[in-house]
Design a protein around this motif. Sequence first.
Motif, short mmCIF file in Angstrom:
data_model
loop_
_atom_site.label_atom_id
_atom_site.label_comp_id
_atom_site.label_asym_id
_atom_site.label_seq_id
_atom_site.Cartn_x
_atom_site.Cartn_y
_atom_site.Cartn_z
N VAL A 105 -7.46 0.96 -5.68
CA VAL A 105 -6.34 0.30 -5.83
C VAL A 105 -6.28 -0.80 -7.01
CG1 VAL A 105 -4.79 -1.27 -4.95
CG2 VAL A 105 -5.67 0.85 -3.56
N TYR A 116 -1.96 8.34 -13.96
CA TYR A 116 -2.73 7.46 -13.35
C TYR A 116 -4.30 7.94 -12.84
CZ TYR A 116 0.84 3.89 -14.63
OH TYR A 116 1.68 3.34 -15.26
N TYR A 117 -3.95 9.18 -12.30
CA TYR A 117 -4.86 9.65 -11.35
C TYR A 117 -5.55 11.02 -12.02
CZ TYR A 117 -1.99 6.93 -8.33
OH TYR A 117 -1.02 6.21 -8.09
N THR A 136 -0.62 -1.94 -3.87
CA THR A 136 -0.05 -0.60 -3.99
C THR A 136 -0.26 -0.10 -5.19
OG1 THR A 136 1.83 1.00 -3.30
CG2 THR A 136 2.22 -0.80 -4.54
N THR A 137 -0.12 1.13 -5.51
CA THR A 137 -0.34 2.04 -6.69
C THR A 137 1.03 2.75 -7.29
OG1 THR A 137 -1.03 3.79 -5.58
CG2 THR A 137 -2.67 2.25 -6.38
N SER A 155 0.77 -1.12 0.12
CA SER A 155 0.05 0.00 0.06
C SER A 155 0.83 1.26 0.06
CB SER A 155 -0.99 -0.15 1.19
OG SER A 155 -1.97 0.99 1.03
N TYR A 190 -5.99 0.94 -10.47
CA TYR A 190 -4.55 1.65 -10.64
C TYR A 190 -3.66 0.40 -11.16
CZ TYR A 190 -6.43 5.74 -8.35
OH TYR A 190 -7.45 6.88 -8.07
N CYS A 191 -3.98 -0.47 -10.03
CA CYS A 191 -2.92 -1.77 -10.74
C CYS A 191 -3.29 -2.39 -12.07
CB CYS A 191 -3.28 -3.03 -9.56
SG CYS A 191 -2.65 -2.64 -7.75
N TRP A 199 -1.70 -0.19 -14.40
CA TRP A 199 -0.19 0.02 -14.35
C TRP A 199 0.42 -1.42 -15.01
CZ3 TRP A 199 2.43 -0.44 -8.58
CH2 TRP A 199 3.77 -0.04 -8.80
#
Length: 265
Positions: free
Chosen positions: A221, A130-131, A123-124, A98, A224-225, A228
């Motif tokens: 999360v 990404y955000y 985690t991210t 995280s 984002y994962c 990613w």
Amino acid sequence: MEHKSIKSERGATHYWINRNMDDNARCIVFTHGLTANHMMFEKQVDYFSNKYTVITWDVPLHGESRPYTNFSYENTAIELKSILDAENIKQVILVGMSMGGYPSQEFAIQCPGKVSAFIALDTTPLGLSYYSALDRWWLKQVEPMAKWFTDKMLRNSMAKSVSKTQYAYDMMLKMLEPLSKAEIIEQMGIAYGRVFDRKESIHFDFPVLILLGEYDKTGKVKQYCEAWSKKEGYPLHIIKDAAHFSNADNYDDVNKEISNFICGL
């Protein structure tokens, strides 16, 4: 585990090391999540200490690494480098859970030659791409929203939201116990507030594995994962029967995933 600390002008950073007697043993550094501490990796320390040198630490502003001034993920990476220099460790495998993924990524950016691999555990990624603006706005609301909870409600809701098993729930409460409500909220505000210090996205040339709890409902999360993994080509493995605190919910599978990944390096 031997308890040690290093000091900088910002404060003392505490860490625990189990040094393997084999000089050729790899070193794994486990970095915990927000409002937690080094105890988060109890089951990983038990599993990996017989074969590897293992380091856990209380990230600045957390656990025994308090008080700490001028918190940033860049500074946490500097403190981690000081720990490794003090222990004369040249190469590490990073495991960041995280929030712990951010000091890990910052260290890898600052000292890429010292990193053999990175396991991104629920985690991210760093980097604004990404955000969305809305995502960033919501992160800023976590601190003021937390103030509306009673002390007991805040602790119980935090522990429940990250866990699926009784062990993970109890461990989260245990890590929160030494903190006052004000300290919990302070950690939330500062840690979330510094996530976007690094604007650019980073691609790592060393191997990266993303592990994600099947029932991880913490923020976005999961999304984002997935983004990613898709963008950078890092493998994403799902941990069955686990929520956000997957290395406690299903520590057997997490330990096997990390072990298999390291053996394949």
